[in-house]
Write an enzyme that holds these catalytic residues in place. Structure first.
Site, PDB file in Angstrom:
ATOM      1  N   CYS A  92      36.999  33.254  43.685  1.00 11.23           N
ATOM      2  CA  CYS A  92      38.365  32.769  43.444  1.00 11.23           C
ATOM      3  C   CYS A  92      39.308  33.039  44.611  1.00 11.23           C
ATOM      4  O   CYS A  92      40.396  32.460  44.669  1.00 11.23           O
ATOM      5  CB  CYS A  92      38.918  33.391  42.166  1.00 11.23           C
ATOM      6  SG  CYS A  92      37.898  33.057  40.705  1.00 11.23           S
ATOM      7  N   HIS A  95      46.410  32.358  42.528  1.00  8.24           N
ATOM      8  CA  HIS A  95      45.203  31.888  41.859  1.00  8.24           C
ATOM      9  C   HIS A  95      45.503  31.760  40.370  1.00  8.24           C
ATOM     10  O   HIS A  95      46.060  32.671  39.748  1.00  8.24           O
ATOM     11  CB  HIS A  95      44.070  32.884  42.106  1.00  8.24           C
ATOM     12  CG  HIS A  95      42.879  32.674  41.232  1.00  8.24           C
ATOM     13  ND1 HIS A  95      42.297  31.439  41.052  1.00  8.24           N
ATOM     14  CD2 HIS A  95      42.160  33.549  40.473  1.00  8.24           C
ATOM     15  CE1 HIS A  95      41.271  31.563  40.234  1.00  8.24           C
ATOM     16  NE2 HIS A  95      41.171  32.818  39.860  1.00  8.24           N
ATOM     17  N   ASN A 150      40.996  28.068  34.906  1.00 10.87           N
ATOM     18  CA  ASN A 150      40.642  28.764  36.146  1.00 10.87           C
ATOM     19  C   ASN A 150      39.601  27.926  36.887  1.00 10.87           C
ATOM     20  O   ASN A 150      38.448  27.846  36.466  1.00 10.87           O
ATOM     21  CB  ASN A 150      40.085  30.149  35.806  1.00 10.87           C
ATOM     22  CG  ASN A 150      39.720  30.965  37.037  1.00 10.87           C
ATOM     23  OD1 ASN A 150      39.606  30.443  38.129  1.00 10.87           O
ATOM     24  ND2 ASN A 150      39.506  32.260  36.846  1.00 10.87           N
TER      25      ASN A 150
END
Length: 339
Positions: free
Chosen positions: A129, A266, A296
């Site tokens: 990520c 993020h 996500n």
């Protein structure tokens, strides 16, 4: 005058198949697993995510995002001499997704009578990520050093293929998508647009709290090829590390918290984003939030959020942006730039 790298165009792509929380509840119920829209929203802020269809790979999502970014920048594929793709879900073991993307971009350009990008450097970055932050940092360094003039920096993921749909604590979180930016060399006295500072780190001692502990050997999958996460451990690490990275990038650029116009984190969990904003003394109306619609998307989440904010008119030229992320590894980092 100094050489900087600046973002001249942004693009993104979400696969058409959208799964709302209600769709996810039905999907899990068919497996005998109970969850609810309220449970998901309360813990994550996520209301929907997008999944790629079978046969659609990370490079396909990246292709669409890159074409959009090139159009926004007023550039053609032939203008690009560097492609970096951040992904944890590559098309294949090798070659890199970046090399496959370069070929697809070139084929599309040649079909329109335009030059392709064959011959420029192309490689992947794997920091989960945090991948886009890592990739942007590498591209910035290469452009500043004169090793590249114009780059495509991409985050592209098909995380839906790593999910364990018997684990409601993880499968509801992730989605697929891609985001891209065109990064170009520019010279100015430090007051113009461009990447001002970056700060990236990793600590492999925490590799077990977010991982896919499988590999391929002798034509067989060894280990477990599905995502595993200790959510509480990730949360506790993430908030502190995001603050540290943001403050380090600010210090390198001689800036303060109050100088930030937009925080683009993020998009993992709304609670992490809210906690980070509080630590940086930023109101939530200065935070770009797309997690509710995208879920996500790992390395794609920051460029997806950036492109959304640009196209919605939130992010404007001259504004100071703080991009930051954390991911498996454990990796984390931040990039401060003037748009």
């Amino acid at each position: 005058m100094k050489r900087y790298s600046r973002i001249t165009g942004t693009g993104s792509y979400l696969p058409p198949r959208r799964l709302s929380n209600h769709d996810m509840v039905a999907l899990l119920a068919a497996r005998g697993i109970e969850t609810s829209d309220e449970w998901i929203v309360e813990r994550t802020g996520i209301r929907a995510r997008h999944y790629a269809d079978d046969g659609v790979n990370a490079s396909d999502l990246a292709l669409a995002a890159c074409q959009q970014a090139l159009q926004a920048a007023g550039r053609q594929v032939g203008d690009i001499d560097l492609i970096i793709v951040a992904t944890s879900t590559p098309d294949m073991v090798f070659p890199s997704t970046a090399a496959i993307l370069q070929h697809k971009l070139t084929e599309a350009a040649l079909a329109q009578g335009q030059p392709g990008a064959a011959g420029g450097a192309a490689f992947d970055v794997q920091a989960v990520c945090s991948g886009f932050i890592y990739a942007l940092t590498v591209a910035d360094a290469m452009i500043r050093a004169g090793a590249a003039q114009r780059a495509l920096v991409v985050g592209a993921e098909v995380f839906s293929r790593l999910l364990d749909f018997n684990d409601r604590t993880t499968c509801v979180l992730f989605g697929d998508g891609a985001g891209a930016v065109v990064l170009e060399a520019v010279e100015h006295d430090g007051q113009g647009p461009g990447v001002l500072a970056s700060d990236i780190h990793a600590d492999g001692r925490h590799s077990g709290i977010l991982c896919v502990p499988g590999t391929v050997s002798g034509g067989q999958v060894l280990g477990d090829p599905l995502l595993k996460m200790d959510g509480q451990a990730v949360f506790k690490l993430a908030v502190g590390l995001l603050e540290d990275a943001a403050r380090a990038a600010l210090a390198k650029a001689g800036k303060q918290d109050a100088d930030i116009d937009w925080l683009i984190p993020h998009q993992a969990n709304i609670r992490i984003m809210q906690s980070t904003a509080r630590k940086l003394k930023l109101p939530m109306d200065k935070v770009v939030v797309t997690v509710h619609e995208h879920g996500n998307t790992s390395a794609a989440s920051i460029p997806l959020a950036l492109d959304h904010a640009v196209r919605q008119g939130q992010v404007r030229p001259g504004q100071l942006l703080m991009l930051e992320g954390v991911g498996g590894g454990f990796t984390w980092g931040a990039v401060l730039l003037r748009f």
